[in-house]
Design a protein around this motif. Structure first.
Motif, PDB file in Angstrom:
ATOM      1  N   GLY A   1     -15.251   5.675   5.645  1.00 53.45           N
ATOM      2  CA  GLY A   1     -15.783   5.384   6.970  1.00 53.45           C
ATOM      3  C   GLY A   1     -15.043   4.316   7.747  1.00 53.45           C
ATOM      4  N   GLU A   2     -15.489   4.152   8.984  1.00 49.33           N
ATOM      5  CA  GLU A   2     -14.812   3.275   9.930  1.00 49.33           C
ATOM      6  C   GLU A   2     -15.093   1.797   9.705  1.00 49.33           C
ATOM      7  OE1 GLU A   2     -12.535   4.193  12.259  1.00 49.33           O
ATOM      8  OE2 GLU A   2     -12.687   6.170  11.325  1.00 49.33           O
ATOM      9  N   ASP A   3     -16.128   1.478   8.943  1.00 47.99           N
ATOM     10  CA  ASP A   3     -16.474   0.064   8.731  1.00 47.99           C
ATOM     11  C   ASP A   3     -15.906  -0.484   7.427  1.00 47.99           C
ATOM     12  OD1 ASP A   3     -18.090   1.535   7.022  1.00 47.99           O
ATOM     13  OD2 ASP A   3     -19.906   0.347   7.406  1.00 47.99           O
ATOM     14  N   PHE A   4     -15.029   0.276   6.779  1.00 45.20           N
ATOM     15  CA  PHE A   4     -14.479  -0.093   5.480  1.00 45.20           C
ATOM     16  C   PHE A   4     -13.065  -0.639   5.670  1.00 45.20           C
ATOM     17  CE2 PHE A   4     -12.929   1.069   1.105  1.00 45.20           C
ATOM     18  CZ  PHE A   4     -13.931   0.448   0.361  1.00 45.20           C
ATOM     19  N   ILE A   5     -12.821  -1.859   5.193  1.00 46.13           N
ATOM     20  CA  ILE A   5     -11.501  -2.477   5.341  1.00 46.13           C
ATOM     21  C   ILE A   5     -10.511  -1.824   4.364  1.00 46.13           C
ATOM     22  CG2 ILE A   5     -10.170  -4.606   5.064  1.00 46.13           C
ATOM     23  CD1 ILE A   5     -12.730  -6.155   5.774  1.00 46.13           C
ATOM     24  N   ILE A   6      -9.350  -1.457   4.883  1.00 42.83           N
ATOM     25  CA  ILE A   6      -8.260  -0.979   4.034  1.00 42.83           C
ATOM     26  C   ILE A   6      -7.068  -1.908   4.238  1.00 42.83           C
ATOM     27  CG2 ILE A   6      -6.767   0.937   3.374  1.00 42.83           C
ATOM     28  CD1 ILE A   6      -8.771   2.832   4.720  1.00 42.83           C
ATOM     29  N   SER A   7      -6.739  -2.630   3.183  1.00 38.19           N
ATOM     30  CA  SER A   7      -5.601  -3.546   3.182  1.00 38.19           C
ATOM     31  C   SER A   7      -4.532  -2.980   2.256  1.00 38.19           C
ATOM     32  CB  SER A   7      -6.063  -4.925   2.687  1.00 38.19           C
ATOM     33  OG  SER A   7      -4.981  -5.761   2.358  1.00 38.19           O
ATOM     34  N   ILE A   8      -3.314  -3.436   2.430  1.00 42.99           N
ATOM     35  CA  ILE A   8      -2.280  -3.082   1.461  1.00 42.99           C
ATOM     36  C   ILE A   8      -1.412  -4.301   1.197  1.00 42.99           C
ATOM     37  CG2 ILE A   8      -0.622  -2.211   3.185  1.00 42.99           C
ATOM     38  CD1 ILE A   8       0.109  -0.034   0.996  1.00 42.99           C
ATOM     39  N   ARG A   9      -1.124  -4.537  -0.067  1.00 44.65           N
ATOM     40  CA  ARG A   9      -0.156  -5.571  -0.443  1.00 44.65           C
ATOM     41  C   ARG A   9       1.195  -4.880  -0.526  1.00 44.65           C
ATOM     42  NH1 ARG A   9      -0.485 -10.184  -5.250  1.00 44.65           N
ATOM     43  NH2 ARG A   9      -0.278 -11.885  -3.779  1.00 44.65           N
ATOM     44  N   THR A  10       2.102  -5.248   0.342  1.00 46.04           N
ATOM     45  CA  THR A  10       3.329  -4.491   0.521  1.00 46.04           C
ATOM     46  C   THR A  10       4.549  -5.406   0.447  1.00 46.04           C
ATOM     47  OG1 THR A  10       4.315  -2.766   1.939  1.00 46.04           O
ATOM     48  CG2 THR A  10       3.375  -4.693   3.060  1.00 46.04           C
ATOM     49  N   PRO A  11       5.691  -4.891  -0.006  1.00 46.14           N
ATOM     50  CA  PRO A  11       6.887  -5.739  -0.075  1.00 46.14           C
ATOM     51  C   PRO A  11       7.371  -6.140   1.314  1.00 46.14           C
ATOM     52  CG  PRO A  11       7.164  -3.742  -1.391  1.00 46.14           C
ATOM     53  CD  PRO A  11       5.948  -3.552  -0.555  1.00 46.14           C
ATOM     54  N   GLY A  12       7.837  -7.357   1.428  1.00 49.17           N
ATOM     55  CA  GLY A  12       8.434  -7.800   2.678  1.00 49.17           C
ATOM     56  C   GLY A  12       9.919  -7.531   2.727  1.00 49.17           C
ATOM     57  N   ILE A  13      10.440  -6.979   1.625  1.00 47.40           N
ATOM     58  CA  ILE A  13      11.877  -6.699   1.531  1.00 47.40           C
ATOM     59  C   ILE A  13      12.059  -5.563   0.528  1.00 47.40           C
ATOM     60  CG2 ILE A  13      12.191  -8.498  -0.221  1.00 47.40           C
ATOM     61  CD1 ILE A  13      14.886  -9.131   1.193  1.00 47.40           C
ATOM     62  N   GLU A  14      12.625  -4.426   0.975  1.00 50.28           N
ATOM     63  CA  GLU A  14      12.743  -3.271   0.072  1.00 50.28           C
ATOM     64  C   GLU A  14      13.739  -2.248   0.598  1.00 50.28           C
ATOM     65  OE1 GLU A  14      12.394  -2.368  -3.290  1.00 50.28           O
ATOM     66  OE2 GLU A  14      10.281  -2.873  -3.113  1.00 50.28           O
ATOM     67  N   PRO A  15      15.027  -2.428   0.533  1.00 50.94           N
ATOM     68  CA  PRO A  15      15.743  -3.574  -0.047  1.00 50.94           C
ATOM     69  C   PRO A  15      15.949  -4.703   0.947  1.00 50.94           C
ATOM     70  CG  PRO A  15      17.336  -1.928   0.619  1.00 50.94           C
ATOM     71  CD  PRO A  15      15.968  -1.370   0.947  1.00 50.94           C
ATOM     72  N   ASP A  16      15.732  -4.419   2.252  1.00 53.33           N
ATOM     73  CA  ASP A  16      15.890  -5.448   3.282  1.00 53.33           C
ATOM     74  C   ASP A  16      14.599  -5.525   4.102  1.00 53.33           C
ATOM     75  OD1 ASP A  16      16.070  -3.379   5.398  1.00 53.33           O
ATOM     76  OD2 ASP A  16      18.029  -2.976   4.513  1.00 53.33           O
ATOM     77  N   VAL A  17      14.506  -6.546   4.918  1.00 59.52           N
ATOM     78  CA  VAL A  17      13.281  -6.776   5.684  1.00 59.52           C
ATOM     79  C   VAL A  17      13.038  -5.647   6.680  1.00 59.52           C
ATOM     80  CG1 VAL A  17      12.104  -8.343   7.272  1.00 59.52           C
ATOM     81  CG2 VAL A  17      13.459  -9.275   5.390  1.00 59.52           C
ATOM     82  N   ALA A  18      14.101  -5.193   7.359  1.00 60.57           N
ATOM     83  CA  ALA A  18      13.937  -4.153   8.379  1.00 60.57           C
ATOM     84  C   ALA A  18      13.357  -2.877   7.777  1.00 60.57           C
ATOM     85  CB  ALA A  18      15.277  -3.868   9.049  1.00 60.57           C
ATOM     86  N   THR A  19      13.841  -2.473   6.611  1.00 58.96           N
ATOM     87  CA  THR A  19      13.317  -1.273   5.958  1.00 58.96           C
ATOM     88  C   THR A  19      11.878  -1.479   5.520  1.00 58.96           C
ATOM     89  OG1 THR A  19      15.534  -0.711   5.171  1.00 58.96           O
ATOM     90  CG2 THR A  19      13.685   0.377   4.083  1.00 58.96           C
TER      91      THR A  19
END
Length: 328
Positions: free
Chosen positions: A208-226
Motif C-alpha cells: 500500500g501507499e502508506d508503507f515506507i520502502i527504503s533501500i540501502r544502496t551503494p554510492g559507488i558501483e564502480p563510480d558515483v555516476a553509475t
C-alpha cells in the motif's frame, strides 16, 4: 535544517533526523530465526534515547539467505509475533521503525544453502562457483522479498529497507563484476537494476501507499555516476528513501578527500543528496562518532538524515548529545 527537525515520509512523522543503521546481532536469534527479548530490549533502548527512525537489522527472506543460523528471518509467519514486539517497543517510545530484508546470494553460508546469484562467479571460496539463477528462480526470490515485506507490515513495521549494498544479492545484480547476464536482468543499467526495482514495485502493490520502502544502496558501483543512475531506477520504481553506503566496486578516482570533517563513504551520501535533493530523502553513514560532525552535515543541508551504526550501539545517548548539544 536542524537535527531536531521532523521529516514526514508516507504519512509517518520521523521526529528528528537521526536514524539507526541496521546492524546484525549475531548472538541474539536462534536457528528458528525468531526475534528474542534481547532484540526487543535492544531496539527499545535506542528508541527511548530519542532516535527518529530505527532500521532493524538485516533479516533474511529465506533460510538459505542467512549469514548463519543465529540470523533473524521473516520467511515464515511464525516469525511475525516476535517482530511485532520490536515494532511496538519502538512505537511506544516515539520512533518510526522499519526492518531491513536481505538475501546473501553468492556470499551465502555454505552450511545453510547454495551460493546463488545473477551469474556463475567465484564465491567466498575462490574454488567454488556460484549457481546462476534462472528466470524462474529470480522471480521466486523476488516473491520471497515481497512476502517478507507483507509479514513486516503485519508485524506493525512502518516499512522495509531492501539491503541493496555490501555485496549481497541485490547488490550482486547491479555490479558488472557479479552480473554477467545477457538477458533482461543483465547488461544495461536499467536491466541490472531491474531485480531490485521490480521488488520495490511489487512491495508497493502489496503493502500500500502508506508503507515506507527504503533501500540501502551503494554510492559507488564502480563510480558515483553509475551508482546514481542505478538509484534513479529505484526511485523511478517508487522507493521513498535512499541510505547510501558501499558496494562491491570502488573505481572512481575523482572521489577524493578535500578537507571535509567526514570520510569518503559519508561523502557518497552527500553527493547523492546533491543529486536527489527535494525528490527523495538521502541519508549517509560511516564512522560518524562526533555529535558536532553530525550536526554539521544536517545544518549545512548536506544530507537529509544521518544514519548511525557503531556510535549508537556503543552508547545510544549520542542521540541526545546531537539533539540537545550535550557533552558526549
Amino acid at each position: 535544517m536542524k537535527a531536531s527537525d521532523s521529516l514526514t515520509v508516507r504519512g509517518k512523522v520521523i521526529r528528528n533526523r537521526i536514524t539507526m543503521a541496521p546492524t546484525v546481532k549475531f548472538d541474539y536469534a536462534g536457528p528458528d530465526g525468531k526475534a528474542t527479548q534481547k532484540h526487543i530490549d535492544h531496539y527499545r533502548e535506542r528508541a527511548e534515547h530519542g532516535c527518529g527512525l530505527i532500521c532493524v537489522e538485516a533479516t533474511a527472506v529465506s533460510p538459505d539467505g542467512r549469514f548463519w543460523t543465529n540470523h533473524m528471518g521473516l520467511w515464515d509467519d511464525d516469525q511475525i509475533e516476535g517482530h511485532s514486539k520490536i515494532a511496538k517497543a519502538c512505537h511506544d517510545n516515539g520512533a518510526v521503525v522499519i526492518v531491513q530484508i536481505n538475501h546473501t546470494g553468492i556470499t551465502s553460508n555454505p552450511e545453510l544453502g547454495p551460493a546463488i546469484g545473477p551469474s556463475s562467479v567465484p564465491t567466498r571460496d575462490p574454488n567454488v562457483m556460484s549457481k546462476e539463477m534462472n528466470t524462474f528462480e529470480i522471480h521466486k526470490m523476488q516473491e520471497n522479498f515481497v512476502n517478507a515485506a507483507i509479514r513486516a507490515k503485519k508485524a506493525g513495521y512502518d516499512g522495509v529497507q531492501l539491503h541493496g549494498c555490501h555485496s549481497y544479492l541485490i547488490n550482486q545484480f547491479i555490479s558488472k563484476k557479479t552480473n554477467l547476464r545477457t538477458d533482461e536482468y543483465g547488461g544495461s543499467i536499467e536491466n541490472r537494476a531491474r531485480f531490485g526495482a521490480e521488488i520495490i514495485k511489487a512491495i508497493r502493490r502489496e503493502c500500500g501507499e502508506d508503507f515506507i520502502i527504503s533501500i540501502r544502496t551503494p554510492g559507488i558501483e564502480p563510480d558515483v555516476a553509475t551508482a546514481i543512475e542505478i538509484a534513479e531506477e529505484y526511485v523511478k520504481a517508487g522507493v521513498d528513501m535512499l541510505q547510501v553506503s558501499t558496494g562491491i566496486e570502488w573505481e572512481d578516482d575523482t572521489l577524493k578527500e578535500e578537507g571535509e570533517p567526514y570520510n569518503l563513504i559519508v561523502k557518497l551520501g552527500v553527493k547523492f543528496h546533491e543529486h536527489f535533493k527535494g525528490r527523495v530523502p538521502v541519508s549517509c553513514v560511516n564512522s560518524l562518532y562526533e555529535p558536532s560532525v553530525i550536526r554539521y552535515l544536517l545544518e549545512n543541508d548536506l544530507v537529509d538524515l544521518v544514519d548511525l551504526g557503531r556510535p549508537i550501539l556503543a552508547d545510544p545517548a549520542i542521540v541526545e548529545a546531537v539533539l540537545e548539544d550535550k557533552p558526549f
